[in-house]
Design a protein around this motif. Structure first.
Motif, mmCIF file in Angstrom:
data_model
loop_
_atom_site.group_PDB
_atom_site.id
_atom_site.type_symbol
_atom_site.label_atom_id
_atom_site.label_comp_id
_atom_site.label_asym_id
_atom_site.label_seq_id
_atom_site.Cartn_x
_atom_site.Cartn_y
_atom_site.Cartn_z
ATOM 1 N N LYS A 27 38.289 27.032 -41.154
ATOM 2 C CA LYS A 27 37.789 27.555 -39.891
ATOM 3 C C LYS A 27 36.795 28.691 -40.153
ATOM 4 C CE LYS A 27 39.163 29.688 -35.560
ATOM 5 N NZ LYS A 27 40.230 30.242 -34.740
ATOM 6 N N LEU A 29 34.938 29.107 -42.817
ATOM 7 C CA LEU A 29 33.689 28.539 -43.320
ATOM 8 C C LEU A 29 32.845 27.966 -42.188
ATOM 9 C CD1 LEU A 29 34.835 26.677 -46.566
ATOM 10 C CD2 LEU A 29 33.307 28.645 -46.411
ATOM 11 N N PHE A 30 33.511 27.236 -41.296
ATOM 12 C CA PHE A 30 32.784 26.623 -40.180
ATOM 13 C C PHE A 30 32.182 27.703 -39.297
ATOM 14 C CE2 PHE A 30 35.537 22.524 -40.143
ATOM 15 C CZ PHE A 30 34.984 22.181 -41.363
ATOM 16 N N PHE A 31 32.956 28.771 -39.097
ATOM 17 C CA PHE A 31 32.425 29.843 -38.265
ATOM 18 C C PHE A 31 31.211 30.478 -38.943
ATOM 19 C CE2 PHE A 31 32.078 34.316 -37.150
ATOM 20 C CZ PHE A 31 31.880 34.198 -35.789
ATOM 21 N N ALA A 33 29.108 29.066 -40.921
ATOM 22 C CA ALA A 33 27.954 28.180 -40.763
ATOM 23 C C ALA A 33 27.338 28.349 -39.380
ATOM 24 C CB ALA A 33 28.378 26.729 -40.974
ATOM 25 N N THR A 34 28.220 28.459 -38.376
ATOM 26 C CA THR A 34 27.729 28.615 -37.007
ATOM 27 C C THR A 34 26.980 29.935 -36.861
ATOM 28 O OG1 THR A 34 29.675 27.381 -36.328
ATOM 29 C CG2 THR A 34 28.434 28.470 -34.592
ATOM 30 N N PHE A 36 25.595 31.645 -39.227
ATOM 31 C CA PHE A 36 24.377 31.563 -40.041
ATOM 32 C C PHE A 36 23.237 30.914 -39.249
ATOM 33 C CE2 PHE A 36 21.881 29.141 -43.271
ATOM 34 C CZ PHE A 36 21.326 30.241 -43.916
ATOM 35 N N THR A 37 23.585 29.835 -38.527
ATOM 36 C CA THR A 37 22.568 29.148 -37.734
ATOM 37 C C THR A 37 21.958 30.083 -36.696
ATOM 38 O OG1 THR A 37 23.896 27.173 -38.025
ATOM 39 C CG2 THR A 37 22.160 27.056 -36.393
ATOM 40 N N SER A 38 22.822 30.875 -36.051
ATOM 41 C CA SER A 38 22.291 31.807 -35.057
ATOM 42 C C SER A 38 21.451 32.885 -35.729
ATOM 43 C CB SER A 38 23.413 32.476 -34.269
ATOM 44 O OG SER A 38 24.546 31.679 -34.242
ATOM 45 N N ILE A 40 19.679 32.642 -38.411
ATOM 46 C CA ILE A 40 18.354 32.107 -38.747
ATOM 47 C C ILE A 40 17.410 32.279 -37.570
ATOM 48 C CG2 ILE A 40 17.063 29.988 -39.193
ATOM 49 C CD1 ILE A 40 19.444 28.979 -40.779
ATOM 50 N N ALA B 111 29.412 21.367 -40.349
ATOM 51 C CA ALA B 111 30.336 22.489 -40.174
ATOM 52 C C ALA B 111 30.204 23.064 -38.758
ATOM 53 C CB ALA B 111 30.053 23.573 -41.217
ATOM 54 N N VAL B 112 28.966 23.240 -38.310
ATOM 55 C CA VAL B 112 28.761 23.768 -36.957
ATOM 56 C C VAL B 112 29.333 22.802 -35.927
ATOM 57 C CG1 VAL B 112 27.037 24.473 -35.251
ATOM 58 C CG2 VAL B 112 26.722 25.087 -37.648
ATOM 59 N N TYR B 115 33.040 23.014 -35.944
ATOM 60 C CA TYR B 115 33.486 24.263 -35.341
ATOM 61 C C TYR B 115 33.378 24.199 -33.824
ATOM 62 C CZ TYR B 115 34.158 29.186 -34.437
ATOM 63 O OH TYR B 115 34.651 30.373 -33.964
ATOM 64 N N TYR B 119 37.139 23.910 -32.888
ATOM 65 C CA TYR B 119 37.695 25.261 -32.988
ATOM 66 C C TYR B 119 37.201 26.220 -31.904
ATOM 67 C CZ TYR B 119 39.357 24.045 -37.683
ATOM 68 O OH TYR B 119 39.988 23.474 -38.739
ATOM 69 N N MET B 128 26.419 29.047 -28.158
ATOM 70 C CA MET B 128 25.763 28.281 -29.216
ATOM 71 C C MET B 128 24.849 27.172 -28.690
ATOM 72 S SD MET B 128 26.116 29.523 -32.094
ATOM 73 C CE MET B 128 25.381 28.199 -33.066
ATOM 74 N N ILE B 131 21.377 28.383 -28.158
ATOM 75 C CA ILE B 131 20.772 28.753 -29.446
ATOM 76 C C ILE B 131 20.276 27.503 -30.166
ATOM 77 C CG2 ILE B 131 21.309 29.620 -31.764
ATOM 78 C CD1 ILE B 131 22.986 31.782 -30.463
#
Lengths: 294, 314, 269
Positions: A27, A29-31, A33-34, A36-38, A40, B111-112, B115, B119, B128, B131
């Motif tokens: 969880k 790690l997934f967070f 990644a999320t 990180f995307t924002s 960027i 992964a995103v 999530y 999650y 999100m 975004i």
């Protein structure tokens, strides 16, 4: 999970701890990644704004392109983009919505229709540079439009056509069958039902999808490069057969120069481009929210 | 309404005229035809693309042998005396960019998606979604600028051997560009796994990760694969980022740190240059465009095949 | 509600009885693909009657009423044979345009389905599509129709407000008013109260009693009490066939067929 403890098996509890720990790590790690995307997106925006904002000025909007960075502006590019969109919007909207009406309301559910539908989704996946080659061959050369507003506008219209068709189809499909029945039940013909009941109901959805498609056309560069739109233009077009330049072309030109000053100008141009796109998207979102409650 | 005599009301009088005068006007017959012709435009566009590419490529192969095009590993079109047209370096350039983009975008994108689908709170999802929409809406020219002026200098600070034009920086930025495609399509696939299936796994004591990896992921696999293939297809066709940040040196070397050229950036190089209409170089962009088109078309067909063939029926 | 143009035609077919038929269904069959949904239907429906059609779900009652104004055409893959005569004209005949049929025969649907427009525009819609542009006629007809549907007093101060602001029962009466605006000959009602609360249902039933003075009404209902309360004649459908068609009193008190008896006494359906 606590309930499992009642089984009273230490081994199982231990396993559960491990499984829960694993869940937590994943969880996290997934967070990451999320997040990180924002980040960027934030870095991209901050970077461009900090680089370009000092160059934004009334002169920048008012001046034509120039070899001297301090005198260069985007007037021709902005006006050119507006001219191009004046061709793109009506042609893509009419043909896109017309096609959607045909497919949803008139076409029989047969192999030909399925083929047209498949063709449209494949067209949406064709790279924009290939649309540029089509525009170069058909509009610029075959029809003799040259590198004019008309050639660029038609090329862009074809590029966004599949997006508009699909959006309009979804909006038309979402019209409740009951109100169509009500119209037919009063003796309305098919076209009366479509034009007076279906289209007004679907309009917000069609507008939202179309505006998003048009904002893509505003920022798209590759087809313009391929059909040979010039970048150094020091005049305003006076008709659709005139040569012109567009905002992304101007940005591309400045980006390709080695001098940092021109990069800063490019950043300023990008800010203008992004503001236009954000405005268009806000209108689309506003329409979507306004009519969603219905 | 109360009168029962035989007299017709104004509405009835007007309707009677219509009953006698025929109900349908000509537009009811004409409109479907007009709309069909509009629908034909998108079909004609496809036909136009295919025919354009085929005809002009055919002319190109009058000048350059197809064997040379497919087998030579050098691409030197601008040489006055010994021009060589072997597509391989351009294809390799495209593959390098696509590979880096996929290595970057697929893990992050999935992964995103996991999530957001399994999650995240609805509040996070609400933040999100826009975004990702903005990321998807950023024009590629902007990404190209970002690659050249931010990612490349950053890479060169970290790894001084990286050249000004390289495969890594545009590769990563193309990856950023396709993340929204992968996220939104694979998230759709995961969210459309029905709630009872998800609850079934949770109810036997599976953790969220076990549910996601052993139940949701396999169930949504076709959608996830299709999203990756579509992302790859977009990476193959991406033009501006590579034109700006990857350079213009067709290279058959496997090195990722030096200048290269992709199929798309070659087309841009020629069309921004002064290669005149009718020259071999002019026609070569169609041969390259045709190759590119075959690549992206097969990717799109593959994506459709995957999502049709392996669609889960709930 | 005179219809001079058709009245002349019906004379040659109205047979022994003096009663005037609005609908005469003869050996009508209907298939959805392979599914035989209506089997050899024969029904004579009289002018100014309230005719109720009852039967368990899937018996074909909704299919039948949708066939009467050919709304069934909207379902792909429907095939019919036999004939249904509306005032002596076969509705399946190519020369009888569905648009004309549906203008003469109004329909009220299961769920209230007003257009997302104002109350006024909902009623003016039918007039406008048939080319009636005279503002005065439209205004008068809107008021007359709303009065006819017993809705005028409730909405007269807000007829330019959205129809979606009305309650479910009011929306359904608006749909009836919309239908009255075209001054139809027959009104078809397909379970018009199934989505409504008991009070709204009562209002619609009272309205039907008023409307029968001027209109022929055919109503499909799953509610047997409703059929007993409001109709003059009742047809009992089962598995796509008409089991029995008679005066409502007879059907409910003294049915000829044991299957009718089973149904009305609640043994199935």
């Amino acid at each position: 999970m606590e309930k499992v403890e009642r089984i009273n098996s230490e081994e199982m509890v231990g396993r559960i701890d491990g499984r829960l720990a694993k869940n937590k790590v994943v969880k996290g790690l997934f967070f990451a990644a999320t997040a990180f995307t924002s980040i960027i997106l934030i870095v991209l925006l901050v970077r461009i704004i900090s680089q370009g904002a000092p160059y934004l000025s009334w002169d920048f909007l008012q001046n034509f392109a120039s070899r001297r960075p301090e005198q260069a502006g985007i007037k021709a590019a902005v006006i050119g983009t507006i001219w191009m969109m004046a061709v793109v919007i009506p042609s893509a909207a009419i043909f896109g919505v017309g096609t959607a009406i045909y497919l949803e309301e008139y076409a029989k559910k047969n192999a030909v229709t399925r083929w047209i539908q498949m063709n449209i989704s494949n067209l949406a996946g064709v790279p924009s540079v290939v649309f540029g080659l089509l525009g170069l061959t058909i509009f610029v050369r075959l029809f003799g439009f040259g590198n004019s507003i008309l050639a660029a506008g038609f090329t862009m219209a074809l590029l966004v056509l599949p997006v508009i068709i699909v959006a309009a189809q979804e909006a038309i499909r979402a019209v409740p069958g009951e109100i169509k029945e009500a119209s037919y039940g009063l003796g309305a013909t098919k076209w009366q039902t479509i034009s007076r009941v279906v289209l007004p109901y679907a309009l917000p959805g069609i507008l939202t999808g179309s505006i998003l498609a048009f904002s893509r056309a505003v920022g798209e560069t590759a087809p313009l490069v391929v059909i040979g739109i010039p970048t150094f233009v020091a005049f305003l077009p006076s008709g659709i057969f005139d040569s012109f330049t567009a905002l992304p072309m101007q940005i591309y030109n400045w980006t390709s120069r080695p001098q940092i000053e021109f990069h800063n100008l490019a950043a300023a141009g990008i800010i203008v481009l992004l503001v236009v796109l954000i405005l268009m998207n806000s209108v689309a979102v506003w329409i979507r929210n306004r009519f969603q409650s219905r | 309404m109360k009168n029962t005599q035989k007299e017709l009301s104004p509405v009835q009088q007007l309707l009677e005229k219509k009953y006698n005068g025929g109900f349908l006007n000509r537009s009811e017959k004409v409109i479907p035809v007009v709309l069909f012709l509009m629908a034909a435009v998108s079909v004609l566009t496809t036909i136009g693309i295919v025919l354009t590419l085929i005809f002009e490529t055919f002319i190109f192969f009058g000048d350059v042998s197809i064997v040379e095009f497919l087998t030579k590993t050098e691409w030197y079109p601008f040489s006055e005396t010994e021009a060589v047209y072997g597509i391989w370096p351009l294809v390799l350039g495209t593959l390098k960019i696509t590979l880096i983009a996929s290595l970057f975008a697929v893990p992050i994108g999935l992964a995103v998606a996991l999530y957001l689908s399994e999650y995240a709170s609805s509040r996070t999802r609400k933040i999100m979604k826009p975004i990702l929409e903005v990321l998807a809406g950023v024009p590629t020219i902007v990404y190209g600028f970002f690659a050249l002026t931010f990612v490349t200098p950053l890479l060169r600070d970290l790894f001084p051997t990286v050249e000004m034009f390289n495969a890594i920086s545009p590769g990563i930025v193309v990856g950023i560009m396709i993340i929204p495609t992968i996220v939104s399509l694979s998230e759709d696939a995961m969210s459309s796994v029905p709630e009872p299936v998800r609850n079934g796994a949770l109810a036997i004591g599976a953790t969220k990760w076990e549910t996601a990896s052993k139940v949701i992921f396999p169930a949504a696999l076709s959608g996830i694969l299709a999203s990756i293939v579509l992302g790859v297809s977009r990476a193959i066709g991406e033009t501006m980022i590579v034109s700006i940040a990857a350079g213009s040196t067709p290279s058959a070397a496997l090195d990722l740190t030096s200048s290269l050229q992709t199929m798309t950036s070659y087309i841009v190089q020629v069309t921004t240059g002064d290669a005149g209409f009718g020259t071999t170089i002019y026609y070569s962009i169609y041969a390259v465009g045709f190759t590119l088109f075959i690549f992206t078309l097969s990717m799109n067909v593959l994506a459709q095949f995957i999502s049709k063939r392996f669609r889960e029926e709930y | 509600m005179a219809l001079t143009a058709v009245n002349s035609k019906k004379d040659n077919q109205s047979t022994q009885s003096e009663e005037v038929l609005v609908y005469n269904t003869k050996n009508c069959n209907l298939w959805y693909g392979d599914h035989h949904a209506l089997k050899n239907i024969n029904l004579e429906i009289k002018e100014k009657d309230v005719t109720a059609i009852i039967g368990p779900s899937g018996c074909g009652k909704s299919t039948y009423i949708k066939t009467l104004n050919r709304m069934i055409d909207l379902v792909p893959g429907v095939k019919t044979n036999g004939s249904i005569e509306y005032r002596g004209r076969d509705i399946f005949n190519k020369d009888f345009l569905v648009e004309e049929l549906r203008t003469r025969v109004g329909m009220v649907f299961q769920k209230p389905n007003p257009f997302p427009k104002s109350i006024y525009e909902n009623i003016a819609f039918g007039l406008k599509i048939h080319g009636i542009k005279n503002k005065q006629i439209i205004n008068e007809t809107v008021e007359k129709s709303l009065r006819g549907a017993a809705l005028w007093d409730e909405v007269k101060d807000r007829i330019h407000e959205p129809a979606y602001g009305l309650s479910g029962g009011q929306q359904q009466r608006l749909c009836i008013a919309r239908c009255l605006a075209l001054e139809p000959d027959v009104i078809l009602m397909d379970e018009p109260t199934s989505a409504l609360d008991p009070v709204s249902t009562l209002k619609i039933e009272e309205l039907i009693q008023e409307l029968k003075e001027q209109y022929s009404i055919i109503i499909v209902t799953h509610n047997m009490q409703q059929a007993a309360r409001i109709s003059d004649k009742t047809a009992f459908f089962l598995n796509g066939e008409v089991v029995e068609f008679d005066a409502t009193d007879t059907i409910f008190n003294n049915p000829a067929d044991s299957r009718t008896n089973d149904y009305i006494s609640g043994r199935f359906g």
